[in-house]
Scaffold this motif. Structure first.
Motif, mmCIF file in Angstrom:
data_model
loop_
_atom_site.group_PDB
_atom_site.id
_atom_site.type_symbol
_atom_site.label_atom_id
_atom_site.label_comp_id
_atom_site.label_asym_id
_atom_site.label_seq_id
_atom_site.Cartn_x
_atom_site.Cartn_y
_atom_site.Cartn_z
ATOM 1 N N PRO A 90 21.666 36.495 31.817
ATOM 2 C CA PRO A 90 23.075 36.454 32.240
ATOM 3 C C PRO A 90 23.803 37.790 32.131
ATOM 4 O O PRO A 90 24.699 38.066 32.926
ATOM 5 C CB PRO A 90 23.694 35.398 31.322
ATOM 6 C CG PRO A 90 22.727 35.210 30.205
ATOM 7 C CD PRO A 90 21.385 35.507 30.772
ATOM 8 N N LEU A 98 27.358 33.127 37.984
ATOM 9 C CA LEU A 98 27.152 32.366 36.752
ATOM 10 C C LEU A 98 28.137 31.203 36.667
ATOM 11 O O LEU A 98 28.314 30.612 35.605
ATOM 12 C CB LEU A 98 27.318 33.271 35.526
ATOM 13 C CG LEU A 98 26.298 34.398 35.371
ATOM 14 C CD1 LEU A 98 26.706 35.327 34.235
ATOM 15 C CD2 LEU A 98 24.893 33.840 35.120
ATOM 16 N N ARG A 101 25.730 27.888 36.499
ATOM 17 C CA ARG A 101 24.685 27.976 35.477
ATOM 18 C C ARG A 101 24.889 29.279 34.721
ATOM 19 O O ARG A 101 24.781 30.356 35.300
ATOM 20 C CB ARG A 101 23.292 27.919 36.107
ATOM 21 C CG ARG A 101 23.007 26.621 36.846
ATOM 22 C CD ARG A 101 21.564 26.551 37.265
ATOM 23 N NE ARG A 101 20.673 26.486 36.110
ATOM 24 C CZ ARG A 101 19.336 26.492 36.211
ATOM 25 N NH1 ARG A 101 18.763 26.605 37.387
ATOM 26 N NH2 ARG A 101 18.600 26.407 35.130
ATOM 27 N N GLU A 102 25.147 29.178 33.453
ATOM 28 C CA GLU A 102 25.508 30.364 32.676
ATOM 29 C C GLU A 102 24.304 31.118 32.131
ATOM 30 O O GLU A 102 24.444 32.249 31.677
ATOM 31 C CB GLU A 102 26.411 29.964 31.513
ATOM 32 C CG GLU A 102 27.741 29.338 31.946
ATOM 33 C CD GLU A 102 28.600 28.952 30.750
ATOM 34 O OE1 GLU A 102 28.091 29.020 29.610
ATOM 35 O OE2 GLU A 102 29.776 28.592 30.963
ATOM 36 N N GLU A 103 23.104 30.515 32.185
ATOM 37 C CA GLU A 103 21.977 31.112 31.475
ATOM 38 C C GLU A 103 21.161 32.103 32.291
ATOM 39 O O GLU A 103 20.383 32.884 31.732
ATOM 40 C CB GLU A 103 21.051 30.015 30.933
ATOM 41 C CG GLU A 103 20.367 29.165 32.003
ATOM 42 C CD GLU A 103 21.173 27.953 32.422
ATOM 43 O OE1 GLU A 103 20.578 27.023 32.983
ATOM 44 O OE2 GLU A 103 22.396 27.950 32.198
#
Length: 424
Positions: A90, A98, A101-103
């Motif tokens: 990230p 992001l 989905r933050e990862e």
């Protein structure tokens, strides 16, 4: 149960220790000369690009970290053009990618690699075009093609578009699949189209682009089970091969190649576990090779000048060359999920070819039980190591079941007494 657990564990350990994970080559007949370019997607993100000689020697390897490698081709200048999708942490992702989905995000890269440097196992990038996307799965760049004009044609699966870029990186043509294939479009009105689930869904899964001699572009729309021809001047679809949902004709195909001089198209008909060549005028199959007893999810097929056919047999983790009699004459096995193959010295398009009606086809299907087992083994490779076949999977299941049974057996008396105490 303890004895069964020990037996399953011992069996699994023995199978794991003796498993063959190496790459190997076998040759049993006359092949078309030249090295083979193999792009390796890999089940995780350890993809690579290799050039392999006829005797199995790896001339060179391009191994980008944390990436999957899709289409690649030799260029006339001796360089290699390749599509690479890199999974980024990230901190390396633009914030706008992001949002859902933050990862992680995917960094799609089209790279031209210096051919002389590759011969010394060195990586020198002489040209690139890149962009980021939100989702790693199904938003990777799958196909790139260098045009005679010097422009590069690219498929952007995540944004359902095909486009071309000049050497300076400027976009010179853009085709919007959402507009041309979606609800209300001419295509939708005539053929129908799958419902789109959302802006980030795997809706079209466009996976291939080629420029035809007439200047039009041929696009493979995998999830629609069709190949379309697009006029870049008007962006209208002028021809369609296949029909959405007609899985007997095409079923989630990859890498169609026009054999222009013969008026046919050679297609890796992936979900039908075959390679098929269709006459474009009549729509009839003039050559078929495969069936689930021979191929498993093939994703590329090239007709060589001598009539042999080079095939990426993806879920069998191998590349094979089939002669005019339908016999395997060369096999390179052990590559983890090969995506595309090319024979060095053979043009990507418009080269000398032999039509399918001059060849012997071959179709062999396993019985339902064997076919199911092979399908399970193939898709299990996305979760487990590729060497794990039915015996290893059954051993692992045995370990899991007996472990759960033992835990229940030991804990149930305690739970039972506790429940009884509560009732008292």
């Amino acid at each position: 149960m303890l004895a069964l657990l020990l037996l399953c564990s011992t069996a699994f350990t023995g199978l794991a220790v003796t498993a063959d994970t190496s790459e190997s080559v076998s040759q049993t007949g006359e092949t078309y000369p030249g090295a083979t370019l193999i792009s390796v997607q890999d089940y995780e993100y350890d993809g690579r690009l290799i050039e392999v000689t006829q005797n199995g020697t790896v001339n060179w390897e391009f191994d980008p970290p944390n990436s999957r490698v899709f289409d690649a081709e030799y260029l006339d200048n001796g360089n290699v053009l390749v599509a690479v999708a890199t999974r980024e942490d990230p901190q390396n992702c633009p914030p706008e990618h992001l949002a859902q989905r933050e990862e992680e995000c995917v960094h799609n890269r089209v790279l031209e690699l210096d051919g002389d440097a590759l011969q010394h196992n060195e990586t020198q990038i002489v040209w690139r075009y890149t962009w980021y996307d939100e989702f790693v799965q199904h938003h990777e760049v799958h196909d790139v093609d260098r045009l005679d004009s010097g422009e590069t044609a690219i498929i952007d699966m995540g944004n359902n578009r095909a486009f071309t870029v000049a050497q300076n990186g400027s976009i010179t043509w853009n085709w919007n699949g959402t507009k041309r294939l979606g609800e209300g479009s001419e295509f939708d009105q005539q053929y129908g189209s799958p419902e789109r689930q959302g802006p980030e869904s795997d809706w079209t899964h466009m996976n291939d682009i080629d420029q035809l001699p007439n200047g039009n572009f041929q696009l493979s729309i995998r999830n629609f089970d069709v190949i379309v021809e697009v006029n870049p001047e008007t962006n209208r679809i002028v021809d369609v091969i296949g029909q959405p949902g007609n899985h007997s004709f095409l079923y989630e195909q990859h890498n169609p190649h026009r054999l222009t001089e013969w008026g046919t198209v050679l297609v890796a008909d992936s979900e039908n576990d075959r390679v098929v060549e269709y006459d474009l005028e009549s729509g009839t199959a003039v050559w078929t090779y495969g069936g689930d007893d021979i191929l498993q999810w093939p994703r590329d097929a090239d007709r060589l000048p001598n009539g042999n056919t080079l095939i990426a047999d993806s879920l069998h983790n191998r590349v094979i060359e089939v002669n005019t009699a339908g016999e395997i004459v060369w096999e390179y096995s052990g590559v983890q999920l090969p995506y595309a193959v090319d024979r060095k010295g053979v043009p990507e398009e418009r080269g000398e070819t032999v039509p399918g009606w001059q060849l012997e086809g071959r179709t062999e299907n396993a019985n339902a039980a064997v076919g199911f087992v092979r399908q399970v083994e193939g898709w299990a490779s996305y979760v487990f190591p590729v060497w794990m076949k039915l015996p290893e999977l059954l051993s692992l299941v045995g370990i899991g079941v007996t472990t759960v049974a033992l835990v229940v057996d030991f804990t149930w008396p305690l739970v039972s007494r506790r429940l009884q105490s509560d009732e008292d």
